[in-house]
Every structure is written in structure tokens, then in C-alpha cells.
Scaffold this motif. Structure first.
Motif, PDB file in Angstrom:
ATOM      1  N   VAL A 150      16.599 -19.373 -29.883  1.00 39.91           N
ATOM      2  CA  VAL A 150      16.625 -18.538 -31.092  1.00 39.91           C
ATOM      3  C   VAL A 150      16.279 -17.093 -30.731  1.00 39.91           C
ATOM      4  O   VAL A 150      16.905 -16.146 -31.218  1.00 39.91           O
ATOM      5  CB  VAL A 150      15.642 -19.095 -32.154  1.00 39.91           C
ATOM      6  N   VAL A 151      15.257 -16.929 -29.874  1.00 42.28           N
ATOM      7  CA  VAL A 151      14.875 -15.582 -29.446  1.00 42.28           C
ATOM      8  C   VAL A 151      16.050 -14.878 -28.772  1.00 42.28           C
ATOM      9  O   VAL A 151      16.370 -13.714 -29.070  1.00 42.28           O
ATOM     10  CB  VAL A 151      13.662 -15.644 -28.492  1.00 42.28           C
ATOM     11  N   GLN A 152      16.736 -15.583 -27.878  1.00 37.27           N
ATOM     12  CA  GLN A 152      17.861 -14.975 -27.161  1.00 37.27           C
ATOM     13  C   GLN A 152      19.010 -14.624 -28.100  1.00 37.27           C
ATOM     14  O   GLN A 152      19.671 -13.606 -27.934  1.00 37.27           O
ATOM     15  CB  GLN A 152      18.340 -15.928 -26.068  1.00 37.27           C
ATOM     16  N   ILE A 153      19.224 -15.464 -29.111  1.00 37.97           N
ATOM     17  CA  ILE A 153      20.282 -15.173 -30.082  1.00 37.97           C
ATOM     18  C   ILE A 153      19.933 -13.927 -30.886  1.00 37.97           C
ATOM     19  O   ILE A 153      20.757 -13.028 -31.068  1.00 37.97           O
ATOM     20  CB  ILE A 153      20.497 -16.384 -31.014  1.00 37.97           C
ATOM     21  N   LEU A 154      18.693 -13.845 -31.373  1.00 36.32           N
ATOM     22  CA  LEU A 154      18.291 -12.692 -32.181  1.00 36.32           C
ATOM     23  C   LEU A 154      18.247 -11.415 -31.343  1.00 36.32           C
ATOM     24  O   LEU A 154      18.454 -10.316 -31.863  1.00 36.32           O
ATOM     25  CB  LEU A 154      16.929 -12.955 -32.830  1.00 36.32           C
ATOM     26  N   GLU A 155      17.971 -11.554 -30.053  1.00 39.83           N
ATOM     27  CA  GLU A 155      17.977 -10.385 -29.178  1.00 39.83           C
ATOM     28  C   GLU A 155      19.393  -9.943 -28.822  1.00 39.83           C
ATOM     29  O   GLU A 155      19.586  -8.856 -28.263  1.00 39.83           O
ATOM     30  CB  GLU A 155      17.211 -10.696 -27.891  1.00 39.83           C
ATOM     31  N   GLY A 156      20.386 -10.763 -29.148  1.00 42.87           N
ATOM     32  CA  GLY A 156      21.765 -10.425 -28.822  1.00 42.87           C
ATOM     33  C   GLY A 156      22.186 -10.858 -27.441  1.00 42.87           C
ATOM     34  O   GLY A 156      23.290 -10.535 -26.996  1.00 42.87           O
ATOM     35  N   VAL A 157      21.329 -11.593 -26.749  1.00 39.84           N
ATOM     36  CA  VAL A 157      21.664 -12.073 -25.411  1.00 39.84           C
ATOM     37  C   VAL A 157      22.723 -13.167 -25.485  1.00 39.84           C
ATOM     38  O   VAL A 157      23.613 -13.260 -24.640  1.00 39.84           O
ATOM     39  CB  VAL A 157      20.398 -12.596 -24.696  1.00 39.84           C
ATOM     40  N   LEU A 158      22.626 -14.008 -26.501  1.00 39.11           N
ATOM     41  CA  LEU A 158      23.555 -15.112 -26.690  1.00 39.11           C
ATOM     42  C   LEU A 158      24.332 -14.916 -27.982  1.00 39.11           C
ATOM     43  O   LEU A 158      23.774 -14.430 -28.979  1.00 39.11           O
ATOM     44  CB  LEU A 158      22.811 -16.451 -26.747  1.00 39.11           C
ATOM     45  N   GLU A 159      25.580 -15.306 -27.962  1.00 39.70           N
ATOM     46  CA  GLU A 159      26.384 -15.304 -29.176  1.00 39.70           C
ATOM     47  C   GLU A 159      26.227 -16.656 -29.867  1.00 39.70           C
ATOM     48  O   GLU A 159      26.176 -17.694 -29.207  1.00 39.70           O
ATOM     49  CB  GLU A 159      27.863 -15.058 -28.853  1.00 39.70           C
ATOM     50  N   VAL A 160      26.166 -16.661 -31.185  1.00 41.51           N
ATOM     51  CA  VAL A 160      25.980 -17.897 -31.927  1.00 41.51           C
ATOM     52  C   VAL A 160      27.267 -18.238 -32.665  1.00 41.51           C
ATOM     53  O   VAL A 160      27.897 -17.374 -33.284  1.00 41.51           O
ATOM     54  CB  VAL A 160      24.784 -17.780 -32.914  1.00 41.51           C
ATOM     55  N   ASN A 161      27.684 -19.499 -32.587  1.00 41.19           N
ATOM     56  CA  ASN A 161      28.889 -19.953 -33.258  1.00 41.19           C
ATOM     57  C   ASN A 161      28.624 -20.254 -34.729  1.00 41.19           C
ATOM     58  O   ASN A 161      27.469 -20.410 -35.146  1.00 41.19           O
ATOM     59  CB  ASN A 161      29.440 -21.203 -32.580  1.00 41.19           C
ATOM     60  N   THR A 162      29.664 -20.384 -35.504  1.00 38.59           N
ATOM     61  CA  THR A 162      29.523 -20.748 -36.916  1.00 38.59           C
ATOM     62  C   THR A 162      28.996 -22.178 -37.018  1.00 38.59           C
ATOM     63  O   THR A 162      29.577 -23.100 -36.439  1.00 38.59           O
ATOM     64  CB  THR A 162      30.864 -20.645 -37.648  1.00 38.59           C
ATOM     65  N   PRO A 163      27.902 -22.391 -37.727  1.00 32.97           N
ATOM     66  CA  PRO A 163      27.302 -23.732 -37.793  1.00 32.97           C
ATOM     67  C   PRO A 163      28.045 -24.635 -38.768  1.00 32.97           C
ATOM     68  O   PRO A 163      28.718 -24.163 -39.689  1.00 32.97           O
ATOM     69  CB  PRO A 163      25.887 -23.450 -38.295  1.00 32.97           C
ATOM     70  N   PRO A 164      27.934 -25.962 -38.579  1.00 31.04           N
ATOM     71  CA  PRO A 164      28.460 -26.883 -39.589  1.00 31.04           C
ATOM     72  C   PRO A 164      27.567 -26.887 -40.821  1.00 31.04           C
ATOM     73  O   PRO A 164      26.414 -26.457 -40.769  1.00 31.04           O
ATOM     74  CB  PRO A 164      28.430 -28.236 -38.878  1.00 31.04           C
ATOM     75  N   PHE A 165      28.086 -27.385 -41.922  1.00 34.98           N
ATOM     76  CA  PHE A 165      27.332 -27.480 -43.168  1.00 34.98           C
ATOM     77  C   PHE A 165      26.310 -28.605 -43.030  1.00 34.98           C
ATOM     78  O   PHE A 165      26.675 -29.749 -42.797  1.00 34.98           O
ATOM     79  CB  PHE A 165      28.285 -27.793 -44.329  1.00 34.98           C
ATOM     80  N   PRO A 166      24.999 -28.339 -43.135  1.00 27.94           N
ATOM     81  CA  PRO A 166      23.995 -29.408 -42.994  1.00 27.94           C
ATOM     82  C   PRO A 166      24.237 -30.534 -44.003  1.00 27.94           C
ATOM     83  O   PRO A 166      24.462 -30.286 -45.184  1.00 27.94           O
ATOM     84  CB  PRO A 166      22.667 -28.687 -43.272  1.00 27.94           C
ATOM     85  N   ARG A 167      24.171 -31.762 -43.522  1.00 18.11           N
ATOM     86  CA  ARG A 167      24.507 -32.906 -44.373  1.00 18.11           C
ATOM     87  C   ARG A 167      23.549 -33.055 -45.549  1.00 18.11           C
ATOM     88  O   ARG A 167      23.960 -33.413 -46.647  1.00 18.11           O
ATOM     89  CB  ARG A 167      24.495 -34.198 -43.543  1.00 18.11           C
ATOM     90  N   SER A 168      22.278 -32.798 -45.316  1.00 19.10           N
ATOM     91  CA  SER A 168      21.313 -32.969 -46.401  1.00 19.10           C
ATOM     92  C   SER A 168      21.552 -31.993 -47.526  1.00 19.10           C
ATOM     93  O   SER A 168      21.138 -32.230 -48.658  1.00 19.10           O
ATOM     94  CB  SER A 168      19.883 -32.790 -45.866  1.00 19.10           C
ATOM     95  N   ILE A 169      22.209 -30.885 -47.238  1.00 19.57           N
ATOM     96  CA  ILE A 169      22.514 -29.893 -48.264  1.00 19.57           C
ATOM     97  C   ILE A 169      23.839 -30.224 -48.941  1.00 19.57           C
ATOM     98  O   ILE A 169      24.010 -30.042 -50.133  1.00 19.57           O
ATOM     99  CB  ILE A 169      22.574 -28.479 -47.648  1.00 19.57           C
ATOM    100  N   GLN A 170      24.775 -30.760 -48.201  1.00 12.12           N
ATOM    101  CA  GLN A 170      26.101 -31.038 -48.729  1.00 12.12           C
ATOM    102  C   GLN A 170      26.200 -32.482 -49.188  1.00 12.12           C
ATOM    103  O   GLN A 170      27.151 -33.189 -48.883  1.00 12.12           O
ATOM    104  CB  GLN A 170      27.165 -30.767 -47.666  1.00 12.12           C
ATOM    105  N   ALA A 171      25.194 -32.931 -49.932  1.00 15.17           N
ATOM    106  CA  ALA A 171      25.180 -34.292 -50.501  1.00 15.17           C
ATOM    107  C   ALA A 171      25.412 -35.345 -49.425  1.00 15.17           C
ATOM    108  O   ALA A 171      26.098 -36.352 -49.653  1.00 15.17           O
ATOM    109  CB  ALA A 171      26.213 -34.425 -51.605  1.00 15.17           C
TER     110      ALA A 171
END
Length: 819
Positions: free
Chosen positions: A753-774
């Protein structure tokens, strides 16, 4: 052939009776006795005779078949046990299901109909008596005991004005109806009653718009239970089901007088307490019985005052305190008999049978002159004498600094009063002379000791660390530093925090811990260990106090308070200066760095277990400091019980807390993700909109991310007009959505998470969490991130391994990681 032979034997005419029966059914010619049992068709529930604990009595009951702990969920003859299961029989007779002890009727379904055909134990734990057509005539779900299973209903009959009740056992070895019950009232609120009359907890009325009970706000973020409320002209009722039927869960009206919600932990083979009300044991009315004193800080919770003893020690050993305490010496009320009063300090006065007299009369004299007066107190606000006769119920010991505490005087026989050994006047003179003489001898020694202690105290009050670790304060020193704990900064599940100042004028924050049961040596060892953990994004521990049950921690004071006070508008409408986006992003990054340090760079991985805005403190420059990071370690590894007693943190708990898998650092990642959403939106994740609908921000954010909608629509409206880095905003929302994935293996580590927020790593589009999507299953591949210079065609495992072992051209050095 054999059956035919016995049915047609020429010498005699027999009635041929078919005695076979399904394993889950009692037919007209099938009886249940001895060790025989019924088993539901799916193997979940078993029914038969059982004996609770060390009791000599037998009952017909129902329990979970596959669990290692026998947990009874329903009892037929709960107030009429049998002594021998081999001579007792459960059968269908004259249209009813009956339990017979020899020829004596012990229990019956009590129907007037004669059409009962069989009784079947269903897969949901409901025992149903049916007629020839299979229609139900009677069911155990309409006659609940102490347990409320999924699918069962607790009703209020609008025609008869009567409620169906969930009633506790008397004790762990006695399933007869106890004093505590849960029922639904006509205002659509659930309430808990003592003795069927005195209410001491309510769920608040049902809110049809938000689909929760007003006093149970944690229902908003529930994703384990599907609750439903129904009401028509004849009845109202509440029921629930499980989203995941593989889970095992139940509600129980416990012998403690609390309604408790349990889930079964498969890995630990034990029940996990998920939720309970009232939260504090002493909030249960008359829990300790007559003359018993309840204290939330003691174990057991109930004690008898001086001059009293438990009415039944056997019941007290079984945690049934309802019989209360009885006098060791009975009071006599006649001429020449001396009664006196035992003062009990700082107690919550009993609320039954009090009589008020004007204060012009001496309270003590008035009570002594009334043979029925058992106790008295002087009410200063109204200048009245309050007197209690007969039983004294709901007496509670409060903490020393509780302003609601009063002085209570309990009437005792003179022989039970604490007294010095009897002695004559000459003996008293000799003792006084000896004391005065010894004072001269020890005066110089005492003076030397005082000077030494004063020197040590001055060092401690300056926060000096004599052993190279932490300063050890006395309770009195911290009491003086905080002005008797007068300025409260906040509180949580582990205790309350107070502002204070040392003699060198440095400001401190003192946390008074609750629920810490370690011994003196163990506590000091663990505190010193935590004190060695230093990082710029962790609150610094300066010292501690450990004197018996008094355990306190001393931290640096954070002048800008906690993050929540700057993100959310308070209930009073107060709003502090709005944090800008750059500052919010730095707070999110600094918090991630602090957690990554706890997880990966300490000798032992430290799981915080309670990440939320209230536990992120801000220094004078609004630098984030993770607070309370050592408390999970201090209270031990049974985190589940600690967390269930916390208030306002349910929305940050990862799903594995409920499902029963082992807790890892990924539980903190989930909580961090929920908090990161709140940093972005500037609002609680769950809130009620103007039209009465409940808005759950993570679901809104996940929808925007997965549908590639305008990411700025997720930003705090108060930041409108501010120049916001859209790339940072997108990165923060994506990593937050990755953090709250249901499967902990799908969540990134905090170092990632630190590396992503620092811009070191690129983050892909996440899937929709199941607990949120019924709970809709996501079949797509799981990819946290890719190296910014890598091809997107790599599979997830390659990317994770590559990111942890290779160095990207964008990678930067984090100077705080080794702090």
C-alpha cells in the motif's frame, strides 16, 4: 418373510405394526427413550435426552450434531426434568407429542386435536408436529427457550397484547426459565426484562426507512445476517437468516442477563461472541440479587458486602447470583440490641423500595428507629433521607472518579462490624506512648527515605528513563498530573484518555486501561517491549503505571487531536478546519507507513486490530501518528472478545473476524481501506441521506471504479474548487477498494500500500467486493498492482513476486521505514 410369519402366525392373531421410522421422524408407533436420538436430514441438529453439566436430571433437548461443544438450542421439559432417561419416553399419544416418566405425564404439546400423525426434526432446528396431510399442528419455533435460531420468529400478538419471549436458563446446569427475557413490544422495539416486569435495555423502535432498530446502529454495516421485520393487523415479528448458510450462528438470552450473538469458529472449535447487549454486566438489572454488589471491574462481577454471604454458594459457583446475599447474623430489633451501619463508598444507589424523609431528621436515627429499615443514604441535592426496607436490589460499585457515586449505609448487627481488638484505657495509653516513642527513633530514617523518593519522583515527573526504557509513574503522580483525571480527551474499548502535564510543563496524554488482566511482572515486561518500538508515524509511549488493577500508559500529547475530529462534523454541528487533499493524502500515506512498520519491521508482527480515524492522532504539523498499537498485544491474543465490546468500530472489522479463520495482519489492511474511504469522502462510510435511505460509500466508490465513472464525484464536497491531483485520488480509491476485498489473500500488504501511494507501483482496477455487491462471486483474476514499467499481461502471482524482488525505475527511498 419373517415379518409376514409373525403377522400371520396361525396360533395367535397379532396386529402387525410397522416400527421402522426415518432418522429425523417420530411416527405414531415410534418412541424415543434412553440413548435413542433424532437427526435432521442434513445432519445439523440432533434431539434426545441430555444431562446439563453435573446435574443429575435429564431433559429432552436439541443440539448441534457436528460441533465439538454440545450447545443446547431447545428444551421441551425445561422446568420438569426426569431422573431416568431409560424409563422415560417421548411419543405421540392422543394427538400430541408427549414425554412420559413411567405413567406420569411430564410434558405435552397441549393440543386439543387428535389428528397428529408424526413429528419431524427439520434442518433448521424446528421440531414440527404434523397431521396426515403433512400440515403443521405445532412447532418448537413457536415455543422458544433461550435460543433464537435463524428462521425463527419472536412475535407480538396485537389481538391478545402478548409477546413471545426468549427466556434465559436459570443457570448453566438448570434450563428452567430464569429471570431474564427478551420480547417485542407494541412499539416495535425489542426489550430485555428482569422478572418479566422491569425493563433495563431496549433496541429502540424499528426504523422502516433505514431497516434497523434505532438503538442498534451496527445493523447498518452487517453483511453476515439478513434481518427482516414484518407487521400486519394481527401481529409483528422479527426474524433473520444467514447470507452464507455454511456459517453457524445463534442468538441467546444468556444467564448473564445479556442478549448475545454467537458465531462458531471452525478453526478454534469454539463459539465467538460477536455482539451483546447490554455491554456492561452491571447494566443488567438486579444481576447480583438482593444485597449483592455488582462491580464491572472485578471477577466475579458479584460480591457480598461485609456481614453477608451468598444465599446459595452452589448457585454462585454456577454464576447464578439471583438469590443474592443473606446476613451472617440476623438483625434484632429490641431494646438494648445494638445495630450499626456499614458505610459503602462510591456506589450507585439501589432503585427499589426507597422512602424519602425531609433532611431535618437524622438519617441514621430515622433508620435505627424503624425495624424494617435495612439501609439509608442522604440525598444532598434534595436534602432527603432515603431508606430501604426488605430487599436491596441493583447495588453497584462505581469507579473512584465517577461523579454519580454516593455513600450508602448498610445496617448490620454490631458483631459483624469491623472493629479493633477490645482493649482498656490503659492499653490505649501504652500503645500511644509506644508509637510516640518510636517516632523519635525513626524520624531521621523517614526523612532520608522521603528525600530519596522525592528525588526519584522528580525524575519520573520529568519523564526521565532510569533504566533506558520507560518512566515508571505512581498512580498518585498521574492523578496529580491529570488533576484527578478531570480533562477527558476521549475513550474507546480499551479505556479512557486524559490530558495532563508533568512538572517540567510538558503536556502528556494518560490512558487509563480497562480489561487488562496481566500480572505486574508480565504487564511491565510487555509495556517495556512496546516502548522500544519507535517510528515517526507511531505515537511515542513515554511511561506507564502498574499498581494492582490500576494500569495506565503515558503518551506524548497530540495537540491536533484525532483524525475523526477533522474529517467529520460532530453531533453538535461543530466542524474544524477542513483538511486539504494534499494533507489528507500525506495522512493516509503516513498511517500506511506506521502500519507497515508494525507488520513487517518489528521483531514480532504487531496486529493493531482497531484501525479507525479515532486512533490516528495528529501532531502540531498534522503529521499522523497511529495510536493504541500496543494494546492488542497487552490484552492478549483473544482479540475477538475485546473487539466485540468496543463501540463504533464494527464498520471497520474484516470478514474473517466473523467467519472464524485465523486473524492476520490483513485484518488491519481491511480496516485501513475502510478508513481511507472516509479520508476521501470526509464522511462516515454509512450515513442516512435526506430521503431516509442509507448510503454506503464503499459501494458507491466501487461502482465508480468498476464502471470507470468520474472519480472526482467521490471527493469530499467541501474540497470543491481545490486543485486535486486526480491520479492521487484514483490511486487512493483503488487501493482502498483492494484493501476491503473479502478474501484476505486478495488484499495487499501494508508495505505494498505504501509503495502504491508513493507512486512506485501502479494499481489495477479492483473487482467489486462480494460483501458489498450482495455477495455476488467475482470470477475474474485477482491482480493487486503491476510495476509501472511492466507489461499488463503478467499474471497476478508473477506481478506480486516481481514487485517484491525487483527495483522499478520509479522506486524511491522511504527514510521513515527504518526509524
Amino acid at each position: 418373510m419373517v415379518s409376514f410369519f409373525f403377522c400371520t402366525l396361525s396360533s395367535f392373531i397379532f396386529l402387525c405394526i410397522h416400527v421402522s421410522s426415518a432418522a429425523d421422524t417420530i411416527s405414531a408407533n415410534f418412541t424415543l427413550s434412553g440413548d435413542q436420538t433424532l437427526l435432521s436430514s442434513n445432519g445439523t441438529f440432533k434431539m434426545g435426552f441430555f444431562k446439563p453439566g453435573n446435574s443429575a436430571n435429564f431433559y429432552i433437548g436439541m443440539w448441534y450434531q457436528e460441533l465439538s461443544i454440545q450447545t443446547i438450542v431447545w428444551v421441551a421439559n425445561r422446568d420438569k426434568p426426569v431422573s431416568d432417561k431409560n424409563t422415560s419416553v417421548l411419543r405421540i399419544s392422543e394427538g400430541n407429542l408427549v414425554l412420559l416418566d413411567g405413567n406420569n405425564l411430564v410434558w405435552s404439546t397441549g393440543l386439543n386435536s387428535s389428528s397428529a400423525h408424526d413429528a419431524v426434526l427439520q434442518d433448521d432446528g424446528n421440531l414440527v408436529l404434523r397431521d396426515d396431510s403433512g400440515s403443521p399442528l405445532w412447532q418448537s419455533f413457536d415455543h422458544l427457550g433461550d435460543t433464537w435460531l435463524p428462521g425463527a420468529k419472536i412475535r407480538y400478538d396485537k389481538r391478545t397484547k402478548k409477546s413471545q419471549r426468549l427466556t434465559s436458563w436459570t443457570s448453566s446446569e438448570d434450563p428452567s426459565p430464569g429471570l431474564f427475557s427478551l420480547e417485542l413490544d407494541e412499539s416495535t422495539a425489542y426489550k430485555i426484562l428482569w422478572n418479566g416486569s422491569t425493563q433495563y435495555w431496549s433496541s429502540g423502535p424499528w426504523n422502516s426507512q433505514s431497516k434497523i432498530f434505532d438503538s442498534v446502529p451496527e445493523m447498518r454495516l452487517n453483511y453476515i445476517y439478513n434481518f427482516s421485520f414484518f407487521s400486519n393487523e394481527t401481529e409483528s415479528y422479527f426474524t433473520y437468516s444467514l447470507y452464507n448458510h455454511a456459517n453457524v450462528s445463534r442468538f441467546a438470552m444468556d444467564v448473564s442477563g445479556q442478549i448475545k450473538q454467537f458465531t462458531w469458529l471452525n478453526n478454534n472449535n469454539q463459539w465467538n461472541l460477536f455482539w451483546s447487549q447490554p455491554r456492561q454486566q452491571c447494566q443488567v438489572y438486579a444481576y447480583c440479587g438482593s444485597f449483592g454488589i455488582c462491580n464491572d471491574k472485578s471477577q466475579p462481577f458479584c460480591q457480598c458486602p461485609r456481614g453477608f454471604r451468598p444465599a446459595s454458594q452452589k448457585d454462585w459457583d454456577l454464576k447464578d447470583y439471583s438469590a443474592g446475599c443473606v446476613r451472617s447474623t440476623e438483625l434484632q430489633c429490641s431494646r438494648g440490641v445494638i445495630n450499626e451501619f456499614l458505610p459503602l463508598t462510591n456506589v450507585k444507589l439501589p432503585d427499589n423500595n426507597s422512602e424519602g424523609l425531609l433532611g431535618s431528621t437524622s438519617c441514621r436515627s430515622a433508620c435505627l428507629g424503624n425495624c424494617s429499615c435495612m439501609a439509608y443514604a442522604h440525598e444532598e441535592t434534595s436534602n432527603r433521607c432515603l431508606m430501604w426496607s426488605n430487599d436491596v436490589l441493583n447495588l453497584q460499585q462505581l469507579e473512584e472518579d465517577n461523579s454519580e457515586g454516593s455513600m450508602f449505609y448498610l445496617r448490620l448487627s454490631a458483631s459483624d462490624m469491623p472493629r479493633n481488638s477490645p482493649s482498656g484505657k490503659s492499653n490505649k495509653v501504652m500503645i500511644i506512648g509506644a508509637v510516640l516513642g518510636s517516632l523519635g527513633v525513626v524520624a531521621l530514617v523517614l526523612l532520608a527515605v522521603i528525600l530519596i523518593l522525592r528525588s526519584l519522583r522528580m525524575k519520573r515527573m520529568r519523564g526521565e528513563k532510569s533504566d533506558g526504557t520507560l518512566a515508571a509513574f505512581s498512580y498518585r503522580e498521574l492523578q496529580n498530573a491529570t488533576k484527578n483525571f478531570s480533562e477527558k480527551l476521549g475513550g474507546g474499548g480499551f479505556g479512557s484518555v486524559f490530558k495532563g502535564a508533568l512538572q517540567d510543563s510538558s503536556v502528556i496524554a494518560v490512558k487509563r486501561l480497562e480489561g487488562i488482566s496481566q500480572g505486574e511482572k508480565q504487564f511491565r515486561t510487555e509495556v517495556v517491549t512496546i516502548g522500544t518500538i519507535q517510528h515517526m508515524n507511531l505515537v511515542r509511549l513515554r511511561g506507564f503505571c502498574s499498581e494492582g488493577n490500576k494500569k495506565l500508559l503515558v503518551y506524548d500529547y497530540m495537540p491536533n487531536g484525532s483524525l475523526d475530529s477533522h474529517l467529520f462534523i460532530t453531533q453538535t454541528g461543530e466542524e474544524k478546519t477542513v483538511l486539504g487533499w494534499k494533507l489528507r493524502y500525506q495522512i493516509a500515506l503516513g498511517t500506511a507507513r506506521g502500519l507497515a512498520y508494525l507488520h513487517d519491521e518489528c521483531r514480532d508482527c504487531i496486529i493493531h486490530c482497531d484501525i479507525k480515524p479515532e486512533n490516528i492522532l495528529l501532531d502540531s504539523q498534522f503529521g499522523p501518528k497511529v495510536a493504541d498499537f500496543g494494546l492488542a498485544k497487552l490484552v492478549g491474543r483473544d482479540f475477538s472478545r475485546v473487539l466485540t465490546t468496543m463501540r463504533g468500530t464494527r464498520g471497520y472489522l474484516a470478514p474473517e473476524w466473523i467467519s472464524g479463520v485465523a486473524i492476520t495482519a490483513k485484518a488491519d489492511v481491511y480496516s485501513y481501506g475502510m478508513m481511507l474511504f472516509e479520508i476521501v469522502s470526509g464522511r462516515r462510510n454509512t450515513e442516512q441521506s435526506e430521503n431516509g435511505k442509507v448510503r454506503f460509500f464503499p459501494s458507491v466508490a466501487a461502482t465508480v471504479l468498476t464502471k470507470d465513472e468520474d472519480i472526482r464525484s467521490l471527493l469530499d464536497p467541501r474540497l470543491e474548487g481545490e486543485s486535486v491531483d486526480t491520479e492521487e485520488l484514483t490511486r487512493a480509491c483503488k487501493v482502498a477498494c483492494w484493501c476491503i476485498q473479502d478474501e484476505e489473500s486478495h488484499r495487499p500488504a501494508m508495505s505494498q500500500v505504501v509503495q502504491i501511494l508513493e507512486g512506485v507501483l501502479e494499481v489495477n482496477t479492483p473487482p467489486f467486493p462480494r460483501s458489498i455487491q450482495a455477495l455476488v462471486e467475482n470470477d475474474g483474476s485477482v491482480v493487486f498492482f503491476t510495476e509501472s514499467s511492466s507489461s499488463s499481461s503478467h499474471n497476478s502471482s508473477q506481478k506480486q513476486n516481481h514487485s517484491s524482488s525487483s527495483s522499478s525505475s520509479k522506486k524511491t527511498t522511504n527514510n521513515n521505514s527504518s526509524a
